[in-house]
Design an enzyme around this catalytic site. Structure first.
Site, PDB file in Angstrom:
ATOM      1  N   THR A 231      11.897  11.390   7.196  1.00 17.13           N
ATOM      2  CA  THR A 231      11.301  10.581   8.171  1.00 17.13           C
ATOM      3  C   THR A 231      12.393  10.202   9.545  1.00 17.13           C
ATOM      4  O   THR A 231      13.440  10.473   9.085  1.00 17.13           O
ATOM      5  CB  THR A 231      11.134   9.249   7.586  1.00 17.13           C
ATOM      6  OG1 THR A 231      10.106   9.425   6.746  1.00 17.13           O
ATOM      7  CG2 THR A 231      11.039   7.958   8.616  1.00 17.13           C
TER       8      THR A 231
ATOM      9  N   ARG B 109      -2.238   7.682   2.044  1.00 22.99           N
ATOM     10  CA  ARG B 109      -1.179   6.859   1.512  1.00 22.99           C
ATOM     11  C   ARG B 109      -0.180   6.728   2.523  1.00 22.99           C
ATOM     12  O   ARG B 109      -0.053   7.458   3.587  1.00 22.99           O
ATOM     13  CB  ARG B 109      -0.435   7.630   0.396  1.00 22.99           C
ATOM     14  CG  ARG B 109       1.149   7.103  -0.023  1.00 22.99           C
ATOM     15  CD  ARG B 109       2.328   7.619   0.924  1.00 22.99           C
ATOM     16  NE  ARG B 109       3.364   7.082   0.508  1.00 22.99           N
ATOM     17  CZ  ARG B 109       4.507   7.307   0.962  1.00 22.99           C
ATOM     18  NH1 ARG B 109       4.771   8.088   1.920  1.00 22.99           N
ATOM     19  NH2 ARG B 109       5.728   6.522   0.706  1.00 22.99           N
ATOM     20  N   VAL B 110       0.166   5.464   2.956  1.00 21.61           N
ATOM     21  CA  VAL B 110       1.014   4.878   3.951  1.00 21.61           C
ATOM     22  C   VAL B 110       2.347   4.291   3.415  1.00 21.61           C
ATOM     23  O   VAL B 110       2.270   3.472   2.468  1.00 21.61           O
ATOM     24  CB  VAL B 110       0.559   3.827   4.619  1.00 21.61           C
ATOM     25  CG1 VAL B 110       1.345   3.282   5.497  1.00 21.61           C
ATOM     26  CG2 VAL B 110      -0.976   4.435   5.309  1.00 21.61           C
ATOM     27  N   GLY B 111       3.457   4.768   3.867  1.00 21.42           N
ATOM     28  CA  GLY B 111       4.724   4.142   3.319  1.00 21.42           C
ATOM     29  C   GLY B 111       5.211   3.013   4.327  1.00 21.42           C
ATOM     30  O   GLY B 111       4.433   2.354   4.908  1.00 21.42           O
ATOM     31  N   ASP B 112       6.575   2.953   4.061  1.00 22.36           N
ATOM     32  CA  ASP B 112       6.918   1.827   5.101  1.00 22.36           C
ATOM     33  C   ASP B 112       7.252   1.937   6.541  1.00 22.36           C
ATOM     34  O   ASP B 112       7.463   1.089   7.460  1.00 22.36           O
ATOM     35  CB  ASP B 112       8.400   1.379   4.461  1.00 22.36           C
ATOM     36  CG  ASP B 112       9.449   2.577   4.566  1.00 22.36           C
ATOM     37  OD1 ASP B 112       9.033   3.675   4.432  1.00 22.36           O
ATOM     38  OD2 ASP B 112      10.714   2.353   4.987  1.00 22.36           O
TER      39      ASP B 112
ATOM     40  N   THR C 145      14.301   5.003   5.847  1.00 25.38           N
ATOM     41  CA  THR C 145      13.813   6.077   5.550  1.00 25.38           C
ATOM     42  C   THR C 145      14.021   6.252   3.972  1.00 25.38           C
ATOM     43  O   THR C 145      14.999   5.836   3.483  1.00 25.38           O
ATOM     44  CB  THR C 145      14.525   7.447   6.175  1.00 25.38           C
ATOM     45  OG1 THR C 145      13.866   8.642   5.538  1.00 25.38           O
ATOM     46  CG2 THR C 145      16.078   7.424   5.970  1.00 25.38           C
ATOM     47  N   GLY C 146      13.229   6.780   3.263  1.00 19.43           N
ATOM     48  CA  GLY C 146      13.616   6.919   1.837  1.00 19.43           C
ATOM     49  C   GLY C 146      12.008   6.745   1.167  1.00 19.43           C
ATOM     50  O   GLY C 146      11.027   6.937   1.543  1.00 19.43           O
TER      51      GLY C 146
ATOM     52  N   GLY D 102       9.298   4.875   0.354  1.00 17.96           N
ATOM     53  CA  GLY D 102       8.628   3.973   1.372  1.00 17.96           C
ATOM     54  C   GLY D 102       8.142   2.591   0.370  1.00 17.96           C
ATOM     55  O   GLY D 102       8.296   1.570   0.847  1.00 17.96           O
TER      56      GLY D 102
END
Lengths: 303, 303
Positions: free
Chosen positions: A170, A198-201, A221-222, A224
Site C-alpha cells: 500500500t 474486500r476493503v481494508g483500512d 499500511t499492513g 488492514g
C-alpha cells in the site's frame, strides 16, 4: 513477532513524508530490487515536493506523491495493484484535508488509473455535509467515468515486466505546507488474492487515513482489518490531542493493532514538521523530504 | 440548529437499546404514523430481548433487533431502504462484537434481504486479522449469494403500501448480555436520492458503529459524512476510556459532528448497563428494554 521500529525527526516546512508499504519484502531482495524501490520513492518525493515549489499546498503535495507511487507500477497501488482471487483488480484510496476536514475516498473500484485522483475528485463533490465522501464499487466506477478520469487498462494486472517487490505495498503520503496545513493520502490494490469486494483500512477515514491540522496527518499500511478494529488513525489523533508525544502516540496505536492480531506500519506528521515512522515488519519502504534534502529507506535500518 | 436532546439511564443486564433513525419525521405525522413507528420499535426490542431468553449473547440480540427493524419495512434499512438517484437500492450494514473485537460489514450491496445478517456472515469469515471485515459492491453481493443468504426482491423499492415515515431512518441496536459483553449493529439504505455507490457512516467501524467491552457500544444515525469526518464512534470510545461520563462523551462527539456541519443522533451503552441517547433533530425513533420493561419514544420528549 518483530519489535516495533520507530524513526522520528523534525522537518522544515513545507515537507512531505511517504511510504510504499510494510511487509517482508527486502529480506531476500537483490540490490537491483531495492534500487527500484529507492528510485520509486525518490521520484514520488520529488513529485510531491514540486507541488510546493509551484505554490501548491499540502493536499496537492500528498496526492501528487501518491499518484507518482501509483503510476510507478512497483507498489501495490494504481498501476502495480495486485489481483484478487479471481484475477481482477480492485483499488481503494482516500484523501483528507486537515485544514477543511474535507475528505474523499473510493473502494472496490475498477475504473481509475489513479485511484487517489478519483478519491480527490470525490472530495471535490462537496464538504463533510454537502456531498459523498466514500463511493464504492460500480457507483465509484461510473462516477470516475462521468468525471472523465483516466481509465485503467482493463487488461493490465501486475505487469510481468515489473517486479512487484512490495507485495503488501500500500502507498501513502502525508504533507505539511508553509501555512502548517496537513493532508493525508493512501492508495492500495488490497491484498494479493483477496476475496473480490474486500476493503481494508486504506479508504476508511480514521483507520488507514486521517488528517486534522489540530493534531496529525496519518497514513497506514499492513493487515488492514487489524487497523480497522484498532481504530488506528483515530487513536493516533486522540493521543496527540491528549498531549502524547508523536512517537508514543504512533507506537501505542501500533501496539493496539498487534493486540488485534495484525502488523504493519504507518507514517505520521504534525503541523510543526515533527514526523514519525513506525512498523513491525521486516521492511517498510519510506522517505521524507523538506527544503534541506531527502531521505529514503526501503528496509529496516537495523538489518 | 436544534439543541441536543440527551436521555440516559441505567438498565439491568441483559439489555438492548435500539434506534430507527434521527430526522424531521413526526413533526407533521398523523398519530397512526407514530403508532406504526412505535409498534416497529417494540417488535424489534422484543425480538432482540428474546435472544437473551434463549441463552444468546449481546451479538445475537443486537443483530436480531436490527433484522427486525429491517424486515418491518417502515425504516430506511432492509425492506424499507430508500432508492438512489437512479431508483436502485443499495444497502450498508456493520456489526461488531465488543468481546472479541471481531467485526463484519457490507456496503453498496444489492443482494441481501437482511443486510445486517450479511454483515454478520462476513464477520463469521474470520477474526480481525484472519478474514475480511468489509465487503463492497458486487463482491459483497456474490459473497451473499455464495453464502445462501436470502435475496432481496430485485423489484422492491420502498413499497407504495407502506408509509416510510422515517426517511432518514437508519436503524441500529446495541446490547449488553449477562456477562457484560457488548455488541453494536447498524443498517441503512443510505440517503434518499444518493449517488449510486455513496456509502455513509453506518458500515464504517469507528464512525457509525463500534463496540468494545472495555468502553462502549455505539450506533449512530444522521448525516453520515459528518459522522465520518468527526470520527464519531471512536470519539465516544476514547472519551469513555479517558474517564468521561457517558452523556458527556456522546454529547461532545455529537458536538463535533455539528461542528463538521451535520446533525443526527446516536445510542450508546456500557457494560454495566448505563445507556445514553443523543440527537439534535426533531425526532429520533428509539427504545430500550431490560428485564424490568420497555420504553419506546418516536419523537423528542420535549415536543
Amino acid at each position: 513477532m518483530t519489535e516495533i521500529a520507530l524513526e522520528s525527526g523534525a522537518l522544515s516546512l513545507p515537507a512531505v513524508v511517504i511510504h510504499g508499504g510494510a511487509g517482508e519484502f527486502g529480506r531476500s531482495s537483490a540490490p537491483a530490487e531495492l534500487a527500484i524501490l529507492t528510485d520509486g520513492l525518490l521520484a514520488a518525493l520529488a513529485a510531491g515536493f514540486e507541488m510546493f515549489v509551484g505554490g501548491g499546498g499540502a493536499l496537492e503535495a500528498a496526492v501528487t506523491a501518491v499518484a507518482s507511487l501509483e503510476s510507478s507500477g512497483i507498489f501495490n497501488a494504481g498501476r502495480g495493484a495486485v489481483a484478487t482471487s479471481e484475477g481482477t483488480v480492485e483499488t481503494d484510496a482516500a484523501v483528507m484535508d486537515g485544514n477543511s476536514g474535507a475528505a474523499g475516498a473510493i473502494c472496490a473500484a475498477t475504473w481509475p488509473q489513479s485511484p487517489i485522483r478519483a478519491a480527490q475528485a470525490v472530495m471535490a463533490l462537496g464538504g463533510p455535509s454537502n456531498g459523498p465522501i466514500l463511493l464504492a464499487g460500480p457507483g465509484a466506477d461510473r462516477f470516475c467515468e462521468a468525471a472523465d478520469l483516466a481509465r485503467r487498462d482493463p487488461a493490465s494486472l501486475t505487469g510481468e515486466g515489473v517486479a512487484p517487490v512490495s507485495r503488501t505495498g500500500t502507498v501513502g503520503a502525508i504533507a505539511v505546507d508553509l501555512e502548517g496545513h496537513l493532508a493525508a493520502a493512501t492508495s492500495t490494490g488490497g491484498r494479493l488474492g483477496q476475496l473480490p469486494g474486500r476493503v481494508g483500512d486504506s479508504p476508511i477515514l480514521g483507520a488507514g487515513t486521517w488528517a486534522d491540522d489540530r493534531t496529525v496527518a496519518v497514513s497506514a499500511t499492513g493487515e488492514g482489518e487489524s487497523f480497522i478494529v484498532a481504530g488506528f488513525a483515530h487513536r493516533v489523533d486522540w493521543a496527540i490531542s491528549a498531549g502524547e508525544p508523536l512517537e508514543v502516540a504512533v507506537g501505542t496505536a501500533l501496539e493496539v493493532v498487534r493486540a488485534r492480531g495484525g502488523n504493519g506500519g504507518a507514517i505520521a506528521l504534525t503541523k510543526n514538521g515533527q514526523f514519525c515512522v513506525a512498523f513491525d515488519t521486516y521492511a517498510m519502504a519510506r522517505g521524507w523530504r523538506d527544503a534541506t534534502g531527502a531521505t529514503v529507506r526501503p528496509i529496516r535500518a537495523d538489518r
